[in-house]
Scaffold this active site. Sequence first.
Site, short mmCIF file in Angstrom:
data_model
loop_
_atom_site.label_atom_id
_atom_site.label_comp_id
_atom_site.label_asym_id
_atom_site.label_seq_id
_atom_site.Cartn_x
_atom_site.Cartn_y
_atom_site.Cartn_z
N SER A 84 -46.77 16.53 5.87
CA SER A 84 -46.68 16.16 4.45
C SER A 84 -46.39 14.67 4.31
CB SER A 84 -45.52 16.96 3.85
OG SER A 84 -45.14 16.41 2.63
N TYR A 104 -36.16 20.04 3.97
CA TYR A 104 -37.58 20.38 4.12
C TYR A 104 -38.31 19.25 4.85
CZ TYR A 104 -42.52 20.64 2.86
OH TYR A 104 -43.89 20.63 2.93
N LYS A 152 -40.28 18.91 8.73
CA LYS A 152 -41.63 18.38 9.01
C LYS A 152 -41.54 17.26 10.04
CE LYS A 152 -44.03 21.01 6.31
NZ LYS A 152 -44.86 22.05 6.89
P1 NAD Z 1 -47.70 28.79 0.79
O1 NAD Z 1 -46.30 29.22 0.63
O2 NAD Z 1 -48.68 29.18 -0.26
O3 NAD Z 1 -48.28 29.27 2.20
C1 NAD Z 1 -47.46 29.43 3.33
C2 NAD Z 1 -47.73 30.81 3.91
O4 NAD Z 1 -46.93 30.99 5.06
C3 NAD Z 1 -47.39 31.93 2.94
O5 NAD Z 1 -48.50 32.81 2.84
C4 NAD Z 1 -46.19 32.64 3.59
O6 NAD Z 1 -46.20 34.02 3.33
C5 NAD Z 1 -46.40 32.30 5.04
N1 NAD Z 1 -45.16 32.26 5.85
C6 NAD Z 1 -44.00 31.61 5.56
N2 NAD Z 1 -43.12 31.77 6.56
C7 NAD Z 1 -43.74 32.52 7.50
C8 NAD Z 1 -43.35 33.03 8.75
N3 NAD Z 1 -42.12 32.80 9.24
N4 NAD Z 1 -44.23 33.78 9.44
C9 NAD Z 1 -45.47 34.03 8.97
N5 NAD Z 1 -45.89 33.58 7.78
C10 NAD Z 1 -45.03 32.84 7.05
O7 NAD Z 1 -47.68 27.20 0.98
P2 NAD Z 1 -48.88 26.16 0.99
O8 NAD Z 1 -48.78 25.33 -0.23
O9 NAD Z 1 -50.14 26.85 1.31
O10 NAD Z 1 -48.41 25.24 2.21
C11 NAD Z 1 -48.91 25.44 3.52
C12 NAD Z 1 -48.26 24.41 4.42
O11 NAD Z 1 -48.55 23.10 3.93
C13 NAD Z 1 -46.74 24.50 4.49
O12 NAD Z 1 -46.34 24.28 5.82
C14 NAD Z 1 -46.28 23.38 3.58
O13 NAD Z 1 -45.02 22.89 3.97
C15 NAD Z 1 -47.37 22.34 3.81
N6 NAD Z 1 -47.50 21.40 2.68
C16 NAD Z 1 -47.71 21.89 1.41
C17 NAD Z 1 -47.79 21.00 0.34
C18 NAD Z 1 -48.00 21.51 -1.05
O14 NAD Z 1 -47.75 20.75 -2.01
N7 NAD Z 1 -48.47 22.74 -1.26
C19 NAD Z 1 -47.68 19.59 0.55
C20 NAD Z 1 -47.49 19.15 1.85
C21 NAD Z 1 -47.40 20.06 2.92
N1 UFG Z 2 -42.76 16.10 -12.41
C1 UFG Z 2 -42.44 16.13 -13.75
N2 UFG Z 2 -42.16 17.35 -14.30
C2 UFG Z 2 -42.20 18.51 -13.59
C3 UFG Z 2 -42.52 18.45 -12.22
C4 UFG Z 2 -42.78 17.23 -11.66
O1 UFG Z 2 -42.39 15.11 -14.43
O2 UFG Z 2 -41.92 19.57 -14.16
C5 UFG Z 2 -43.11 14.81 -11.81
C6 UFG Z 2 -42.19 14.40 -10.68
O3 UFG Z 2 -41.06 13.73 -11.19
C7 UFG Z 2 -43.12 13.52 -9.83
C8 UFG Z 2 -44.50 14.16 -10.05
O4 UFG Z 2 -44.39 14.93 -11.23
O5 UFG Z 2 -43.14 12.23 -10.36
C9 UFG Z 2 -44.95 15.07 -8.90
O6 UFG Z 2 -43.91 16.02 -8.66
P1 UFG Z 2 -44.18 17.35 -7.81
O7 UFG Z 2 -42.90 18.12 -7.81
O8 UFG Z 2 -45.39 18.05 -8.31
O9 UFG Z 2 -44.55 16.79 -6.37
P2 UFG Z 2 -43.73 15.81 -5.40
O10 UFG Z 2 -44.53 14.55 -5.28
O11 UFG Z 2 -42.32 15.69 -5.80
O12 UFG Z 2 -43.76 16.60 -4.01
C10 UFG Z 2 -44.90 17.35 -3.55
C11 UFG Z 2 -44.41 18.58 -2.78
C12 UFG Z 2 -43.68 18.14 -1.53
C13 UFG Z 2 -44.61 17.27 -0.70
C14 UFG Z 2 -45.11 16.09 -1.52
C15 UFG Z 2 -46.16 15.35 -0.72
O13 UFG Z 2 -43.54 19.35 -3.59
O14 UFG Z 2 -43.33 19.27 -0.76
O15 UFG Z 2 -45.71 16.54 -2.74
O16 UFG Z 2 -46.50 14.17 -1.35
F1 UFG Z 2 -43.94 16.82 0.37
#
Ligand code: NAD
Ligand code: UFG
Length: 351
Positions: free
Chosen positions: A143, A167, A171
């Site tokens: 991330s 979190y 990572k």
């Molecule tokens: P998500 O929660 O939709 O998907 C994660 C999946 O992993 C889920 O289906 C959950 O059931 C499964 N899971 C969790 N723990 C597990 C375990 N111990 N064993 C087996 N399965 C398990 O999340 P996502 O948004 O698809 O994110 C996927 C990956 O990308 C994560 O590692 C997250 O940290 C990373 N990531 C997500 C974002 C974002 O904004 N969505 C940003 C940066 C990084």
């Molecule tokens: N924001 C609002 N109102 C809300 C939610 C968010 O104003 O209800 C704003 C936040 O202050 C920020 C922007 O929208 O300025 C984006 O916020 P998000 O919570 O959607 O996303 P973040 O950038 O905080 O973080 C996300 C994931 C993290 C990941 C990161 C990677 O939640 O796990 O993107 O860039 F690490």
Amino acid sequence: CIGVFEVVKFHTKRHRASKMRVLLTGGTGYIGSHTAIALLEQNHDVLLFDNLSNSQRHTVDRIRHITGKQAPFVQGDIRNTDLLTQTLRDFQADAVIHFAGLKAVGESVEQPIAYYANNVQGTISLLQAMQQCCVYKLMFSSSATVYGKPQYLPLDEAHPTSATNPYGRTKLHIEEMLQDLAASDACWKIICLRYFNPLGAHASGLLGERPNGIPNNLMPYIAQVAAGSLPFVQVFGNDYPTPDGTGVRDFIHVCDLAEGHAAALPFLHAQNGWHAINLGTGKGTSVLELIKAFAEANEIDVPYRIMPRRPGDVDACFASPAKAHNILGWKAQRDIQEMCKSAWLWQTMQG
Ligand code: NAD
Ligand code: UFG
């Protein structure tokens, strides 16, 4: 960084890269399910491994419905090393894409043990299983959070890393662990893909992000306000040093992100060692711009109110996508309007 010569060599190999058998941990989750589609569409074989703690079994059927292909599904926890080992063996996996993990920043502050157990211990278990089966190719969902507070923009992969919450620390720990592993044994081929802010949903409206309870992230919150489930979007701060004072992020369509994984597979196959690669668009969009784009794209009202800043937020964060472009030949294609339209279609199909 790899030099021009290696990139040219890689591009030559890329065209020869063959079909792979890929196990996706967290394969029924938001990014995993979209990636499964991108891989199946490129004719790779995919197995979905998930404990369903944050996803649903019907996702497996929806992936089949969209692609016309059946991806086998194993319900299990990545901390169950024996089950993972057996699954890798039975499936004869060539590579693993590791999405499984917990991802809510606020929850990680309240429950750090759950986060270290799931994310770090879970990854160790996965690596042990892979080692036992001689599966040495791994792509990891990292991330942009590993860059901490940006010291300069756009963020390239050479930017110093740090973590501001449990979190983010999971990572970072995993990335460092993977670097140590790659340094210890030349067999390992590891890519950490650093995602920026994934948004949107599959164009069919059958797959998307399903947050538990009140969403923390901006797009699902906007969609629930538009649907009338929440009264207004809380805009956290309008006094940042950005063009309109609200936070700026690099929002990327989840299907672009998914295609980034597919583009990275041949590189994973061809290269040795550890690599970090950003997956972002390179374009910053503010919170107010996103709210307005959503309202315009879907011709719907999205009320909002300016609130105090959210603790821990940075003012602006966006990627340099140059490395992904140069090395993987990948570039995000979809614009903010498409992200907003698909997110709304997904929301309306949820009822
Ligand atoms: P998500 O929660 O939709 O998907 C994660 C999946 O992993 C889920 O289906 C959950 O059931 C499964 N899971 C969790 N723990 C597990 C375990 N111990 N064993 C087996 N399965 C398990 O999340 P996502 O948004 O698809 O994110 C996927 C990956 O990308 C994560 O590692 C997250 O940290 C990373 N990531 C997500 C974002 C974002 O904004 N969505 C940003 C940066 C990084
Ligand atoms: N924001 C609002 N109102 C809300 C939610 C968010 O104003 O209800 C704003 C936040 O202050 C920020 C922007 O929208 O300025 C984006 O916020 P998000 O919570 O959607 O996303 P973040 O950038 O905080 O973080 C996300 C994931 C993290 C990941 C990161 C990677 O939640 O796990 O993107 O860039 F690490």
